[in-house]
Design a protein around this motif. Structure first.
Motif, PDB file in Angstrom:
ATOM      1  N   ARG A  82       0.852  -1.336  -0.065  1.00 52.69           N
ATOM      2  CA  ARG A  82      -0.005  -0.096   0.126  1.00 52.69           C
ATOM      3  C   ARG A  82       0.832   1.226   0.062  1.00 52.69           C
ATOM      4  O   ARG A  82       2.030   1.305   0.430  1.00 52.69           O
ATOM      5  N   ASN A 114     -11.105  -2.013  -0.069  1.00 52.54           N
ATOM      6  CA  ASN A 114     -10.004  -2.389   1.005  1.00 52.54           C
ATOM      7  C   ASN A 114      -9.133  -3.418   0.326  1.00 52.54           C
ATOM      8  O   ASN A 114      -7.948  -3.122   0.300  1.00 52.54           O
ATOM      9  N   ASP A 115      -9.706  -4.587   0.212  1.00 55.15           N
ATOM     10  CA  ASP A 115      -8.762  -5.602  -0.570  1.00 55.15           C
ATOM     11  C   ASP A 115      -8.833  -5.143  -2.225  1.00 55.15           C
ATOM     12  O   ASP A 115      -9.682  -5.469  -2.729  1.00 55.15           O
TER      13      ASP A 115
END
Length: 499
Positions: free
Chosen positions: A41, A410-411
């Motif tokens: 990320r 999110n994923d």
């Protein structure tokens, strides 16, 4: 045919900046040590020429070259490009004609034996090019093209030229097949292939030369089989691919057939398209020789050759599209369909025992790997289908920042496999060169390609709409979507028009 004339439809690829930094995004990288995905990320990916040269979490700590182009992908997702291990790119002109067709009708109306002579070399060129651009738009950066438009020297070379001009990574597999309708037989094709290989117009491009051959099984002309295999080995073909169905469709081109031909256990990757009725012995042979099948979920559902055993050999499987003129042309759709199809199959086994499954039998990450990493493995290219240092810079950036479909993700793997669409793809690179940028295809001459393709497609469609299939078969039971009044089922008609 004059290849120079054809290739003016697509000028040479735009020269890329020698260095590009994608900064601030979520990276779906690959860890070769664990053979698994690794999510980074707020990371950065550095591309130098045609390779990924650095991947870091956070801002880059290394020194950038003065000519580095910095692309901010904050809030977005960057993945490897998809790998399509089975496609017939030249058939783009048939789009929407075959929405309800069966495999038998395909053979008699749309296959190479049916349309040889109808399409000119120019038709093949623009159809192939338009089909590859559709794939690039959908994030497919590598294509194994089973090029059965080889019914003349001119049409063969036209499809190859289009593949080269597209700038995509194309494993262009010359199909050997006797086409008596135009008197173009395998001996002449063998000579044509050798000329193409020696000329090597694809050298120093992402396109490479492979072989497609569908007559390994039960072929009494053993000299022909031997000649094809010898040619593959002589010119070190980048791949050999074959259609394989078996079961009710006949014992055609099984792994055992190719082992007998002496091609299964060599350095050349072999891809079995469909392998619908693969046996346990076939699967064992694939594993021992490290060869792969190409599962084409939508094709196998649409045409009826299905895939009852394919979920049992996913360690030796990748994904493909097949005839993109009939349905979706992108691998994302295939990955999603296959994921849910496998889940349904394995859930049904448990429910059939009157039990409730406590677990989900296939993950989004596994579907993602089938669409990316496994395609590279099928082609024996460790540098394709992954984001890893030293890998080819074949990249896709997804708009996870403003897309309504991805808002709140999110994923990143689940976001792509289960929520995204082709419309969420913002950028596509092949070999470090831009093919799609800010949501638009950015290859030179694209508008001209579209115009030429439309003129070609309208003429071909008009002729095919008027054609007779010329065969009779038993019909499958059709579904009824209306209440049973007056034998009306809701099946409807094809909404086709002549131009």
């Amino acid at each position: 045919m004059h290849l120079k004339h054809l290739s003016i439809l697509a000028a040479p690829c735009i020269a890329a900046a020698s260095s590009i930094l994608f900064s601030g995004g979520t990276i779906v990288a690959f860890d070769r040590t664990s053979e698994s995905l690794k999510v980074i990320r707020n990371g950065s990916v550095l591309v130098t020429d045609d390779r990924i040269t650095n991947i870091v979490a956070g801002a880059p700590t290394f020194k950038l070259r003065n000519d580095t182009e910095v692309v901010d992908i904050s809030g977005k997702i960057i993945t490897p490009g998809f790998v399509d291990t089975h496609k017939h790119g030249w058939q783009t002109a048939f789009k929407t004609l075959a929405s309800n067709t069966s495999l038998l009708e395909y053979f008699y109306r749309y296959g190479e034996f049916a349309v040889a002579g109808l399409l000119t070399a120019d038709d093949v060129y623009v159809g192939q090019l338009a089909g590859i651009y559709e794939a690039l738009n959908g994030g497919v950066t590598t294509i194994l093209d089973h090029a059965h438009h080889t019914w003349s020297n001119a049409t063969a070379e036209a499809g190859l030229r289009a593949s080269i001009d597209s700038g995509a990574r194309v494993f262009w597999a010359y199909a050997f097949h006797n086409i008596p309708a135009v008197n173009y037989l395998i001996p002449e094709q063998l000579a044509n292939f050798a000329d193409i290989a020696r000329n090597a117009s694809f050298a120093n491009t992402p396109t490479s030369l492979g072989i497609a051959y569908d007559a390994f099984s039960g072929n009494k002309n053993t000299a022909e089989v031997a000649a094809v295999v010898a040619l593959a080995q002589q010119f070190n073909a980048s791949v050999l691919t074959t259609h394989s169905l078996q079961g009710p469709w006949g014992n055609d081109n099984s792994p055992e057939d190719l082992q007998a031909a002496g091609i299964l256990n060599t350095s050349i990757p072999v891809v079995f398209s469909h392998a619908s009725f693969l046996t346990a012995a076939d699967a064992t042979l694939l594993r021992s020789t490290n060869q792969f099948v190409s599962v084409t979920p939508e094709s196998e559902m649409h045409y009826g050759h299905v895939h009852p055993h394919s979920h049992l050999v996913l360690d030796q499987a990748a994904l493909g599209v097949d005839t993109h003129f009939t349905y979706s042309g992108d691998i994302l759709t295939q990955a999603r369909l296959w994921l849910q199809s496998v889940r349904r199959t394995l859930y049904s086994e448990v429910l059939g025992r009157w039990q409730v499954p406590p677990n989900n039998p296939m993950s989004a990450a596994q579907a993602f790997l089938l669409a990316t990493r496994h395609g590279g493995l099928a082609l024996r290219r460790d540098d394709i289908g992954v984001i890893a240092k030293g890998a080819k810079a074949d990249l896709v950036v997804w708009d996870g920042k403003t897309s309504p479909a991805l808002l709140g993700w999110n994923d990143p793997v689940a976001a792509v496999i289960l929520h995204a669409s082709v419309g969420d793809i913002e950028h596509v690179l092949v070999d470090g060169r831009w093919k799609k940028r800010d949501g638009k295809i950015v290859v030179p001459g694209y508008a001209k390609v579209q115009q030429r393709f439309l003129a070609s497609a309208r003429r071909i469609q008009n002729e095919l709409i008027a054609a007779d299939t010329g065969f009779f078969v038993g019909e499958a039971l059709t579904v009824d979507t209306l209440r049973p009044y007056d034998n009306v089922t809701g099946y409807g008609e094809l909404f086709l028009d002549k131009f």
